[in-house]
Design a protein around this motif. Structure first.
Motif, PDB file in Angstrom:
ATOM      1  N   LEU A  73      53.847  76.504 -17.839  1.00 52.33           N
ATOM      2  CA  LEU A  73      53.434  76.281 -16.456  1.00 52.33           C
ATOM      3  C   LEU A  73      54.468  75.455 -15.690  1.00 52.33           C
ATOM      4  O   LEU A  73      54.682  75.675 -14.490  1.00 52.33           O
ATOM      5  CB  LEU A  73      52.071  75.588 -16.421  1.00 52.33           C
ATOM      6  CG  LEU A  73      50.891  76.444 -16.892  1.00 52.33           C
ATOM      7  CD1 LEU A  73      49.622  75.604 -16.986  1.00 52.33           C
ATOM      8  CD2 LEU A  73      50.662  77.623 -15.952  1.00 52.33           C
ATOM      9  N   ARG A 171      37.917  75.928 -23.493  1.00 53.58           N
ATOM     10  CA  ARG A 171      38.782  76.259 -22.356  1.00 53.58           C
ATOM     11  C   ARG A 171      39.960  77.112 -22.798  1.00 53.58           C
ATOM     12  O   ARG A 171      40.785  76.686 -23.593  1.00 53.58           O
ATOM     13  CB  ARG A 171      39.310  74.979 -21.707  1.00 53.58           C
ATOM     14  CG  ARG A 171      40.285  75.222 -20.545  1.00 53.58           C
ATOM     15  CD  ARG A 171      39.586  75.907 -19.381  1.00 53.58           C
ATOM     16  NE  ARG A 171      40.354  75.871 -18.153  1.00 53.58           N
ATOM     17  CZ  ARG A 171      40.871  76.941 -17.569  1.00 53.58           C
ATOM     18  NH1 ARG A 171      40.695  78.135 -18.117  1.00 53.58           N
ATOM     19  NH2 ARG A 171      41.548  76.828 -16.449  1.00 53.58           N
ATOM     20  N   MET A 173      43.049  78.840 -21.076  1.00 53.02           N
ATOM     21  CA  MET A 173      43.762  78.700 -19.804  1.00 53.02           C
ATOM     22  C   MET A 173      44.838  79.769 -19.657  1.00 53.02           C
ATOM     23  O   MET A 173      45.635  79.991 -20.576  1.00 53.02           O
ATOM     24  CB  MET A 173      44.409  77.315 -19.720  1.00 53.02           C
ATOM     25  CG  MET A 173      45.237  77.083 -18.472  1.00 53.02           C
ATOM     26  SD  MET A 173      45.937  75.428 -18.425  1.00 53.02           S
ATOM     27  CE  MET A 173      44.442  74.460 -18.162  1.00 53.02           C
ATOM     28  N   SER A 346      47.825  76.485  -7.602  1.00 49.09           N
ATOM     29  CA  SER A 346      47.010  76.812  -8.773  1.00 49.09           C
ATOM     30  C   SER A 346      47.684  76.347 -10.054  1.00 49.09           C
ATOM     31  O   SER A 346      47.030  75.822 -10.968  1.00 49.09           O
ATOM     32  CB  SER A 346      46.761  78.325  -8.824  1.00 49.09           C
ATOM     33  OG  SER A 346      46.123  78.698 -10.028  1.00 49.09           O
ATOM     34  N   ARG A 350      46.335  73.547 -12.814  1.00 48.94           N
ATOM     35  CA  ARG A 350      46.251  73.740 -14.268  1.00 48.94           C
ATOM     36  C   ARG A 350      47.018  72.655 -15.015  1.00 48.94           C
ATOM     37  O   ARG A 350      46.580  72.186 -16.074  1.00 48.94           O
ATOM     38  CB  ARG A 350      46.770  75.130 -14.632  1.00 48.94           C
ATOM     39  CG  ARG A 350      45.739  76.240 -14.444  1.00 48.94           C
ATOM     40  CD  ARG A 350      46.342  77.605 -14.654  1.00 48.94           C
ATOM     41  NE  ARG A 350      46.970  78.102 -13.447  1.00 48.94           N
ATOM     42  CZ  ARG A 350      47.657  79.221 -13.368  1.00 48.94           C
ATOM     43  NH1 ARG A 350      47.830  79.967 -14.449  1.00 48.94           N
ATOM     44  NH2 ARG A 350      48.182  79.619 -12.233  1.00 48.94           N
ATOM     45  N   GLU A 353      44.837  69.726 -15.039  1.00 49.39           N
ATOM     46  CA  GLU A 353      43.760  69.919 -16.004  1.00 49.39           C
ATOM     47  C   GLU A 353      44.246  69.636 -17.422  1.00 49.39           C
ATOM     48  O   GLU A 353      43.520  69.052 -18.235  1.00 49.39           O
ATOM     49  CB  GLU A 353      43.213  71.342 -15.909  1.00 49.39           C
ATOM     50  CG  GLU A 353      42.016  71.592 -16.828  1.00 49.39           C
ATOM     51  CD  GLU A 353      41.496  73.009 -16.745  1.00 49.39           C
ATOM     52  OE1 GLU A 353      40.591  73.359 -17.531  1.00 49.39           O
ATOM     53  OE2 GLU A 353      41.995  73.785 -15.906  1.00 49.39           O
TER      54      GLU A 353
END
Length: 413
Positions: A73, A171, A173, A346, A350, A353
């Motif tokens: 990411l 979760r 992702m 977004s 993440r 998170e």
């Protein structure tokens, strides 16, 4: 009861061995730092410790997965940052090129610079990660997601879904975004985009140019529908609905709905919660289509801009076509930039998170370690006391055994 000399020796030896075993057991506990060295030391604690150890191993796997997800990411966020800069540069160039004082040579130079931005953006869309996988290819990460077709235009050939990483027990992702989500989509809040062309797709023949459209009232019942301004004469126009049927409107508020209206250059045309300003002289059957922004290929947008900038503008209609194309491209680049920034937000969410999951995972790890410590770890103060006591016991049993060696029942005869 008869007590033989052999019995006395065996009893003393047994006592000494037991004392030595207890002494060595405490020494082993101190050396390892664990109260439960073997499962037989405390079966219940050993059984629970196995369960806690397994939970700790699973938590560590999730922590490693979060590291992998964060790396992916973070790289995507960096590429999206560069992509947004490229689109912003293209927008500035389009605004400069729309200056009516520029010559064809000036616009050709701008087209060359825009071509460089186009190629750079295409390279960013086809970037790979450290493993050689294409970042925006989704599941099809073994081939470039964006390729040029036979007509020279860029098309997306990647997957429509991305891989997920299990970063916690509940979760999974997404660790990326598809190229279609980034470079061929518009965000949900995108407004209207106008396009000047005839019904058959050919270029308008008049010199009318538009500014807008602008949202006036999003609560209007007609907002979101597609409308077409169709010129029936140089001073008359109709508003067509999505089925190309004329719409009757009481434009003058005189109580009489009309389907054909007077065209006045510079006057705003408002309907369906939007307005658009027109200048110039239209030709019969010229049209301006106004529609809610749909998914668009940002590379196609740049290709249209480059082609327009390389076109000679020796007539009023050509100049109008250039201005209208650049106006449409500018609005599409706005939507494309907003979409890239939305995807980037977004990605940032993440990443945040993952930070939260790391904090939760760290707390969980501390709890596991505390539970494990309570189950199997050694109380050194108690262990050292026991060690000293066992040492005294062993020494006493050894001395007793030595003393027993010189004794015999024959001494009592």
């Amino acid at each position: 009861m008869r007590i033989s000399t052999l019995t006395m020796f065996e009893s003393s030896l047994s006592t000494m061995n037991r004392q030595q075993s207890d002494f060595m057991k405490v020494g082993q506990q101190i050396a390892s730092g664990r109260r439960v060295v073997n499962p037989s030391d405390d079966p219940q604690a050993a059984s629970r410790a196995v369960g806690v150890s397994q939970s700790m191993a699973v938590a560590q796997q999730y922590a490693d997965a979060r590291i992998t997800a964060r790396n992916a990411l973070s790289q995507e966020e960096s590429v999206l940052n560069s992509a947004s800069d490229s689109i912003a540069s293209a927008k500035r160039l389009i605004v400069q090129a729309a200056n009516g004082t520029l010559s064809d040579a000036d616009r050709a130079s701008a087209a060359s610079e825009l071509q460089g931005i186009y190629e750079n953006l295409l390279g960013q869309a086809n970037v790979t990660n450290g493993n050689g996988s294409y970042l925006f290819g989704g599941h099809k990460d073994d081939a470039p997601p964006f390729v040029k077709g036979a007509d020279g235009r860029v098309i997306y050939q990647g997957a429509s879904a991305v891989r997920g990483q299990q970063v916690d027990s509940s979760r999974q992702m997404p660790v990326g975004d598809t190229g279609s989500d980034v470079f061929t989509s518009v965000h949900s809040g995108a407004g209207y985009v106008a396009q000047a062309q005839r019904a058959d797709g050919s270029q308008n023949q008049g010199s009318v140019v538009f500014t807008g459209p602008t949202r006036v009232d999003a609560s209007d019942p007609g907002y979101g529908k597609t409308y077409t301004l169709h010129f029936t004469a140089s001073d008359k126009y109709q508003i067509l609905d999505e089925n190309n049927a004329p719409i009757s409107i009481d434009m003058d508020n005189d109580g009489t709905p009309e389907s054909e209206f007077d065209y006045v250059p510079g006057k705003k045309v408002s309907y369906g919660g939007i307005s658009i300003t027109l200048e110039g002289t239209p030709a019969v059957d010229d049209e301006i289509v106004m529609a809610k922004a749909q998914d668009q290929n940002i590379f196609t947008t740049l290709e249209n801009a480059i082609a327009s900038l390389n076109t000679t503008t020796d007539t009023d209609s050509a100049k109008a076509a250039l201005q209208n194309t650049l106006s449409t491209v500018n609005r599409q680049l706005d939507n494309g930039l907003d979409n890239v920034l939305t995807v980037r937000a977004s990605v940032g969410a993440r990443l945040n998170e993952l930070d939260t999951l790391d904090a939760v995972g760290s707390n969980r790890k501390v709890n596991y370690e505390q539970t494990m410590s309570d189950l199997v770890d050694l109380d050194y103060a108690q262990a050292i006391s026991d060690y000293t006591l066992r040492q005294v016991g062993l020494q006493a049993s050894q001395k007793t055994f030595v003393d027993m060696q010189s004794m015999s029942l024959f001494d009592q005869l």
